[in-house]
Write an enzyme that holds these catalytic residues in place. Structure first.
Site, mmCIF file in Angstrom:
data_model
loop_
_atom_site.group_PDB
_atom_site.id
_atom_site.type_symbol
_atom_site.label_atom_id
_atom_site.label_comp_id
_atom_site.label_asym_id
_atom_site.label_seq_id
_atom_site.Cartn_x
_atom_site.Cartn_y
_atom_site.Cartn_z
ATOM 1 N N SER A 1 0.755 -1.586 -0.018
ATOM 2 C CA SER A 1 -0.083 -0.210 0.004
ATOM 3 C C SER A 1 0.420 1.239 0.398
ATOM 4 C CB SER A 1 -0.939 0.210 0.900
ATOM 5 O OG SER A 1 -2.243 1.284 0.923
ATOM 6 N N HIS B 1 -7.180 -5.775 -0.155
ATOM 7 C CA HIS B 1 -6.589 -5.228 -0.774
ATOM 8 C C HIS B 1 -5.314 -5.750 0.715
ATOM 9 C CE1 HIS B 1 -3.626 -1.642 -0.438
ATOM 10 N NE2 HIS B 1 -3.997 -1.165 1.076
#
Length: 274
Positions: free
Chosen positions: A103, A255
């Site tokens: 991320s 994610h």
């Protein structure tokens, strides 16, 4: 196996940087793990045991997250965080380094590769942040208000750890008390909120396509098909702009790929690095 584990902090650029160092008795390559926004080394807890079987592994909490410092004087920009990590790597005299960033940690990894291509052999980007612009000017200006950090604290408390985990994990059944507590602990002390306020103020634009196309470091991109935080289209765009890259898409994954698919992520990383 006579491997050793070390945890500690090093003061870099006026802020403490917490790290966990898993030394392999025979490995010559070192992997540096950089977590994402509002996270810590905890997010790699399922991946580290697999990686340390073949590699030296270092996981860090970049400021102001996890157990790292939350100095009110530190500049929490991508560039300063990246340069602080570069100083950390040079302090430990790490050779044969590859970086794994998740991320926001992926964007920091790209920044390091951009600033110091000589330092990084390969980069693995796990659902990497990409192409974000800095915060809107009214929000940046608001961050100078004396009690703005209380607004940040209230905003995060309102969203809550559970709501955030539901957003980042595709299979919600894997969310348990251990996961909830692990992601909650870094926010139980109030000193992180003034530092987050400074990050709102300092975070600059992410690397644009012009700078990304300059990066020649081999990059492996691993993405969750159902990533709702950094959609797959960002990964596809990064694949186009990073000239020496490949993209792997994981089905039924969100994610938080290091938590959701540690075994398959480890498999692809190993194939990429060995």
């Amino acid at each position: 196996m006579d491997d050793a584990s070390i945890t500690g902090t090093i003061n870099i650029n006026g802020n403490d940087l917490y790290y966990e160092h898993y030394k392999h008795s025979q490995a010559t390559d070192t992997l540096l793990l950089i977590h994402g926004f509002l996270s810590s080394t905890f997010s790699f807890r399922r991946l580290i045991p697999l990686l340390r079987e073949e590699f030296n592994v270092i996981a860090i909490d970049f400021p102001p997250f996890g157990k790292s410092g939350k100095s009110k004087k530190f500049m929490y920009s991508y560039e300063n965080i990246a340069r602080s990590i570069i100083s950390f790597v040079e302090h430990l005299q790490i050779k044969n380094l590859s970086i794994i960033g998740h991320s926001m940690g992926g964007q920091i990894a790209l920044k390091i590769a951009h600033l110091r291509p000589d330092l990084v052999a390969r980069t693995v980007l796990l659902c990497s942040s990409g192409y974000l612009k800095r915060m809107k000017l009214p929000l940046v200006l608001s961050s100078y208000l004396p009690f703005f950090h209380l607004y940040v604290k209230r905003h995060l408390a309102k969203s809550g750890v559970m709501k955030n985990l539901v957003n980042v994990v595709h299979d919600h059944s894997m969310i348990d008390d251990d996961m909830l507590n692990g992601y909650l602990v870094p926010f139980l002390k109030g000193d992180i909120f003034p530092a987050l306020t400074r990050m709102i103020r300092h975070r600059e634009d992410e690397l644009d396509e012009y700078d990304l196309k300059k990066i020649e470091t081999p990059c492996l991109l691993i993405w969750g098909e159902h990533d709702r935080v950094v959609p797959l289209r960002v990964g596809k765009r990064l694949k186009q702009d990073l000239k020496n890259s490949e993209l792997i898409v994981l089905k039924e994954t969100g994610h938080l790929v290091p938590e959701e698919r540690p075994e398959i992520v480890h498999k692809y990383i190993k194939e990429f690095l060995v």
